[in-house]
Design a protein around this motif. Sequence first.
Motif, PDB file in Angstrom:
ATOM      1  N   TYR A 141     -12.512  -6.098  23.856  1.00 36.31           N
ATOM      2  CA  TYR A 141     -13.927  -6.510  23.838  1.00 36.31           C
ATOM      3  C   TYR A 141     -14.175  -7.513  22.716  1.00 36.31           C
ATOM      4  O   TYR A 141     -14.818  -8.548  22.919  1.00 36.31           O
ATOM      5  CB  TYR A 141     -14.821  -5.284  23.658  1.00 36.31           C
ATOM      6  N   ASN A 142     -13.638  -7.185  21.528  1.00 33.35           N
ATOM      7  CA  ASN A 142     -13.822  -8.080  20.384  1.00 33.35           C
ATOM      8  C   ASN A 142     -13.137  -9.432  20.596  1.00 33.35           C
ATOM      9  O   ASN A 142     -13.567 -10.454  20.050  1.00 33.35           O
ATOM     10  CB  ASN A 142     -13.283  -7.428  19.106  1.00 33.35           C
ATOM     11  N   ALA A 143     -12.054  -9.421  21.407  1.00 34.07           N
ATOM     12  CA  ALA A 143     -11.339 -10.664  21.694  1.00 34.07           C
ATOM     13  C   ALA A 143     -11.980 -11.439  22.843  1.00 34.07           C
ATOM     14  O   ALA A 143     -11.513 -12.526  23.202  1.00 34.07           O
ATOM     15  CB  ALA A 143      -9.883 -10.364  22.026  1.00 34.07           C
ATOM     16  N   GLY A 144     -13.025 -10.863  23.437  1.00 36.48           N
ATOM     17  CA  GLY A 144     -13.717 -11.532  24.543  1.00 36.48           C
ATOM     18  C   GLY A 144     -13.042 -11.363  25.895  1.00 36.48           C
ATOM     19  O   GLY A 144     -13.426 -12.014  26.868  1.00 36.48           O
ATOM     20  N   ASP A 145     -12.024 -10.480  25.975  1.00 41.28           N
ATOM     21  CA  ASP A 145     -11.344 -10.221  27.257  1.00 41.28           C
ATOM     22  C   ASP A 145     -12.039  -9.030  27.924  1.00 41.28           C
ATOM     23  O   ASP A 145     -11.561  -7.894  27.894  1.00 41.28           O
ATOM     24  CB  ASP A 145      -9.859  -9.924  27.004  1.00 41.28           C
ATOM     25  N   TYR A 146     -13.176  -9.309  28.546  1.00 42.87           N
ATOM     26  CA  TYR A 146     -14.015  -8.237  29.083  1.00 42.87           C
ATOM     27  C   TYR A 146     -13.377  -7.526  30.291  1.00 42.87           C
ATOM     28  O   TYR A 146     -13.556  -6.323  30.473  1.00 42.87           O
ATOM     29  CB  TYR A 146     -15.385  -8.795  29.482  1.00 42.87           C
ATOM     30  N   HIS A 150      -9.678  -0.473  30.607  1.00 39.23           N
ATOM     31  CA  HIS A 150      -9.391   0.606  29.649  1.00 39.23           C
ATOM     32  C   HIS A 150     -10.575   1.561  29.511  1.00 39.23           C
ATOM     33  O   HIS A 150     -10.382   2.778  29.384  1.00 39.23           O
ATOM     34  CB  HIS A 150      -9.001   0.016  28.287  1.00 39.23           C
ATOM     35  N   LEU A 151     -11.785   1.040  29.544  1.00 38.58           N
ATOM     36  CA  LEU A 151     -12.965   1.903  29.438  1.00 38.58           C
ATOM     37  C   LEU A 151     -13.094   2.834  30.651  1.00 38.58           C
ATOM     38  O   LEU A 151     -13.505   3.993  30.519  1.00 38.58           O
ATOM     39  CB  LEU A 151     -14.228   1.047  29.287  1.00 38.58           C
ATOM     40  N   GLU A 169     -21.865   2.471  26.588  1.00 35.86           N
ATOM     41  CA  GLU A 169     -22.513   1.297  26.012  1.00 35.86           C
ATOM     42  C   GLU A 169     -21.560   0.091  26.019  1.00 35.86           C
ATOM     43  O   GLU A 169     -21.942  -1.025  26.365  1.00 35.86           O
ATOM     44  CB  GLU A 169     -22.960   1.599  24.585  1.00 35.86           C
ATOM     45  N   TYR A 170     -20.293   0.365  25.628  1.00 34.65           N
ATOM     46  CA  TYR A 170     -19.305  -0.717  25.655  1.00 34.65           C
ATOM     47  C   TYR A 170     -19.087  -1.231  27.081  1.00 34.65           C
ATOM     48  O   TYR A 170     -18.934  -2.432  27.305  1.00 34.65           O
ATOM     49  CB  TYR A 170     -17.968  -0.237  25.073  1.00 34.65           C
ATOM     50  N   LEU A 171     -19.076  -0.307  28.044  1.00 30.47           N
ATOM     51  CA  LEU A 171     -18.867  -0.681  29.439  1.00 30.47           C
ATOM     52  C   LEU A 171     -20.005  -1.584  29.921  1.00 30.47           C
ATOM     53  O   LEU A 171     -19.779  -2.584  30.617  1.00 30.47           O
ATOM     54  CB  LEU A 171     -18.765   0.576  30.311  1.00 30.47           C
ATOM     55  N   ARG A 172     -21.234  -1.244  29.511  1.00 30.25           N
ATOM     56  CA  ARG A 172     -22.391  -2.068  29.881  1.00 30.25           C
ATOM     57  C   ARG A 172     -22.273  -3.470  29.292  1.00 30.25           C
ATOM     58  O   ARG A 172     -22.478  -4.482  29.977  1.00 30.25           O
ATOM     59  CB  ARG A 172     -23.682  -1.401  29.389  1.00 30.25           C
ATOM     60  N   LYS A 173     -21.893  -3.538  28.005  1.00 30.59           N
ATOM     61  CA  LYS A 173     -21.764  -4.843  27.343  1.00 30.59           C
ATOM     62  C   LYS A 173     -20.645  -5.685  27.977  1.00 30.59           C
ATOM     63  O   LYS A 173     -20.797  -6.906  28.159  1.00 30.59           O
ATOM     64  CB  LYS A 173     -21.472  -4.650  25.854  1.00 30.59           C
TER      65      LYS A 173
END
Length: 543
Positions: free
Chosen positions: A191-196, A202-203, A218-222
Amino acid sequence: MFSRKTTIASFLVIFAALAVNCSLYMMKAKMAQKDRRYDLAIDYGVKHLRKHPEDAGALRFLENAAARYFEATKETIAGLERIEEWDEVVKVSSVAYKRLRTLLALSRLSYPTESEITFLKNKMEHSNIKRAEALYIKGKSQLDAGEYKKAIATLAQCQECVAYFKDTDDLIALAKTKLAEAHYQKAVNFYNAGDYSTAIEHLEQVQRYVENYKDTAEYLRKCKEGLANEYYQKGQSFMIRGEYQKAIEEFEKSTALVPNFRNASYQIAKAKEELVRTNYEKGEEYFRAGHYKQALDSFAKVLEYRSDYRDVREKYEEARDRLTVKVAALPFRTSGLSASFGNVVVEQIISKAISQQREFLAFVDRQHLREILKEQALGQTGVIDEKTAAQVGRLTGANTIMTGTITLVSVHEPAVTKTTKKANYYVSYLDSRGIKRKKPVPFYYTCFRKERSVDIQISYQLISVETGQIIESKSMRQHHTDVATWVTCPKERINSLPSEDKKRLYASQEPKSRNTLVAEAIDKLSQKVARAFITTVQTIMPK
């Protein structure tokens, strides 16, 4: 292989058993017990007893077989326990338990008793506990080594042996948590690397192992919003470049991740409208340039999104009509054959051609064509010239005329040929030592052969309605033969004939008729003509 003496002895045993009113099942049961196959002895004995419930001897036999079977099973279990093969102990105990339970249901037996049944049941339970213990130790070891997936599988097997064994639930939960944590950390990094996209994978694994783990939702939504935005931006780029189909695909990916993301739905509608407009305009340009296939593809794309757009359906049909080779197949003239064969060959060519080329090929309805030819007195001589071709095309809507001739070149019927053959029959005699022997005695019989063949030729022409010129002119020939063979011999020697010739004793003495051979030859030849016709059609078809 069994010797003759053994076979005879077996039959004698069966006859003796039947003589003393002993069923075949009981006989098999006794033979199995003799071979120390007490399991089979019990099974056959039970089958016998169901047919002969009053057989006291069978009851005593079953009690004895059951006792021996139980003792043999105990020895097997003891041996397996010594080497700690708990899986096998469970299997052996389970099979024996079911078999002896069946005997226990036969109330008139004094053996087995509940004691033997309880023993086997206890062995199964004890072995399951031992097996669960071994799996529990293995699962813990895998957990300690960080092999979390293997640990989960092993501990699940442990629970299949004994439900809720020790703290297996807690250990499985711990292994799942460890896996969830590992996937969570990877997801955060991606996520931090922008590879959504990879982060989402993984999520989803995190949620598979532990529901509501930390802030996974929340991470999945983002991540979905971030990936949806990437697709949206790509869609916008395609829109600017006028690549509306690709734009639609990207916008649809965006809305699949996040419904109603920004104004993606509006952009999809706008892209479809532009796609419809541009394809319609392209279709018109292609049509004016005579590129009917490209025009058809463009109009088809318009119909995919807006079937009611302006006059696109009419344009589509017009382009398709221009692409289609429409053939008026006139009845072929005949030479040496009935006029009906002229219609037969055309019908067959049409049928076979359509089966090979269904798209962009059409034939004028045969009945409609006959009516027009009759009304206009066209083609009565079978000769189609430039003026006649244009007239037939105008009246039928065809752009190509097919005409031809079918000729019976020859019929060949040579005289019947016959051949004398030699075979043997055998007679018995006594040799000098009085031993009975056989000797061959020759006899003669006659084989007949009658042949009939035909040679058929089809000549055809394809004529352009527009120019009146011959597009193609070809001739093809087919030779077709049938042979009848039969045999005659003295009645008393029929059984001595070779098998192949014996079959010919009652064979037909006439080959197929002339008309049958002609029809079969036409069938084969029309297939060849259809293939050649299709090849030509594909070359003259508008592009």
